[in-house]
Design a protein around this motif. Structure first.
Motif, short mmCIF file in Angstrom:
data_model
loop_
_atom_site.label_atom_id
_atom_site.label_comp_id
_atom_site.label_asym_id
_atom_site.label_seq_id
_atom_site.Cartn_x
_atom_site.Cartn_y
_atom_site.Cartn_z
N MET A 38 0.86 -1.18 0.00
CA MET A 38 0.00 0.00 0.00
C MET A 38 0.89 1.23 0.00
N PHE A 39 0.59 2.16 -0.88
CA PHE A 39 1.38 3.39 -1.00
C PHE A 39 0.57 4.54 -0.41
N ASP A 99 9.21 16.27 6.87
CA ASP A 99 9.16 15.88 5.44
C ASP A 99 7.91 15.04 5.17
N LYS A 100 7.33 15.24 3.99
CA LYS A 100 6.25 14.37 3.51
C LYS A 100 6.89 13.22 2.73
N VAL A 101 6.51 11.99 3.05
CA VAL A 101 7.15 10.83 2.43
C VAL A 101 6.09 9.89 1.85
N LEU A 102 6.50 9.20 0.78
CA LEU A 102 5.68 8.13 0.22
C LEU A 102 6.02 6.87 1.00
N ALA A 119 10.09 3.76 4.01
CA ALA A 119 10.01 5.13 3.50
C ALA A 119 10.65 5.15 2.12
N ALA A 120 9.83 5.22 1.08
CA ALA A 120 10.32 5.02 -0.29
C ALA A 120 10.85 6.29 -0.93
N GLU A 121 10.11 7.39 -0.82
CA GLU A 121 10.46 8.62 -1.54
C GLU A 121 9.82 9.81 -0.86
#
Length: 375
Positions: A38-39, A99-102, A119-121
């Motif tokens: 899930m992203f 920070d906002k992270v994907l 934490a991908a991106e």
């Protein structure tokens, strides 16, 4: 009134077609990926960098990140995620609080919990929509109803590339044929929406197709003479390794040349068509010969300013590459013979050639269409 109604019907048809394309599946959806991960959007609360190690300008290790999930079924949960640094500055990132992270969440078998979080991106989706919203608002403020049509043509083109062009490429259809069909369709939508269903739109569209056809022919000819394989582009080999061995990568590369220059070709064609339309509107007694001469006069400065358009566009994206070569003292003769550099030279010169040719072609076409009634 009749012309206004015709333009509105065309706008409505394009809008409906865009919605249909958006709803159509590409055929390459992968439920196993969406079910296993899930992203979601998350905010970084705190970080632990104790495992990170720096060697000169390279940092490796694993960063522990505390994230508050903001979307999905786990919204509101605070989770611990890992951010693995590989020592590659192109892909590595070090997160900071705020920070906002994907966030990639791996749900468990029950679906009520999760087995792992990563934490991908950086989460950039909000900023993308903000930028697009500012772009759309400016168009609406400056161009009003025409701005609405410009936005619709922009969205239609993006949807066509994602939902039509790329899936047909992957399914093995002729890349050059598919690319030409998509470019023709998008050109028709853009030019007739913006220019209107009138002679101005017809001249611009006809000139565009003539210019793109010549550009495609030059791309095919010089693509063969340059002997550049399609694998010169990034991720091309990755497609082969993932099972798409049937792809004609060289043809996809060649098709990309005239796709890349299509927007600039349309711009030149519409500029000349609109200028000639204004000319014949205010001087209706012009003969075909006079109209042709005026069209060439309009085309000359346009050619002069557009010949370096693609040079700036492509050079900007390769600036770091050129800097690296110069820093190492690599000879220019060696640089221009590298495959990926020659590929960009081919892009630039063939695209610029198409821009130069579309101007007189549009002037010739316009001299016939705009003076038909007078004759």
């Amino acid at each position: 009134m009749k012309r206004f109604l015709k333009d509105n019907i065309f706008l409505l048809a394009v809008t409906l077609l865009t919605i249909i394309f958006l709803l159509l599946p590409t055929g390459f959806e992968n439920p196993s990926i969406t079910n296993s991960a899930m992203f979601e959007k998350g905010y970084v609360v705190s970080t632990d960098n104790s495992d990170l190690q720096s060697f000169s300008i390279v940092t490796t290790g694993t960063q522990e990140v505390e994230i508050v999930i903001k979307t999905g079924k786990f919204a509101g949960d605070t989770v611990s995620a890992k951010n693995v640094l590989l020592g590659q500055k192109r892909v590595d990132k070090i997160f900071r609080p705020g920070d906002k992270v994907l966030t990639v969440i791996q749900p468990d078998l029950s679906g009520t919990g999760y087995t792992g979080v990563r934490a991908a991106e950086y989460y950039r989706q909000d900023t993308i929509w903000l930028l697009f919203g500012c772009f759309a608002l400016f168009l609406l403020f400056f161009s009003r109803f025409t701005g609405c049509k410009i936005i619709m043509s922009f969205v239609f083109t993006a949807v066509c590339l994602w939902k039509v062009l790329i899936p047909l490429y992957l399914k093995g259809y002729s890349p050059i044929g598919v690319a030409m069909a998509v470019v023709v369709a998008c050109s028709a939508v853009i030019l007739f929406l913006v220019g209107g269903m009138n002679k101005k739109g017809v001249v611009a569209f006809t000139g565009t197709i003539a210019g793109i056809t010549v550009t495609a022919m030059l791309a095919i000819l010089f693509g063969w003479l340059f002997k550049i394989p399609g694998t010169v582009q990034e991720y091309a080999e990755a497609l082969l390794y993932t099972g798409f061995t049937h792809l004609k990568l060289s043809d996809i590369f060649i098709a990309g040349i005239f796709i890349s220059s299509a927007g600039a070709v349309m711009d030149v064609s519409m500029d000349i068509s609109a200028s000639m339309n204004e000319l014949i509107t205010h001087t209706p007694g012009l003969t075909r010969k006079e109209m042709l001469r005026s069209g060439f006069s309009i085309a000359t400065p346009v050619i002069g300013s557009m010949t370096t358009t693609l040079l700036f566009a492509y050079s900007g994206s390769f600036m770091f590459t050129f800097m690296a070569f110069m820093a190492k003292g690599v000879a220019l003769q060696s640089i221009i013979n590298y495959g990926f550099i020659s590929a960009e030279i081919l892009h630039t010169l063939v695209g610029s050639f198409g821009l130069v040719l579309v101007a007189p072609l549009t002037a010739i076409i316009g001299s016939y269409i705009y003076t038909t009634k007078a004759k």
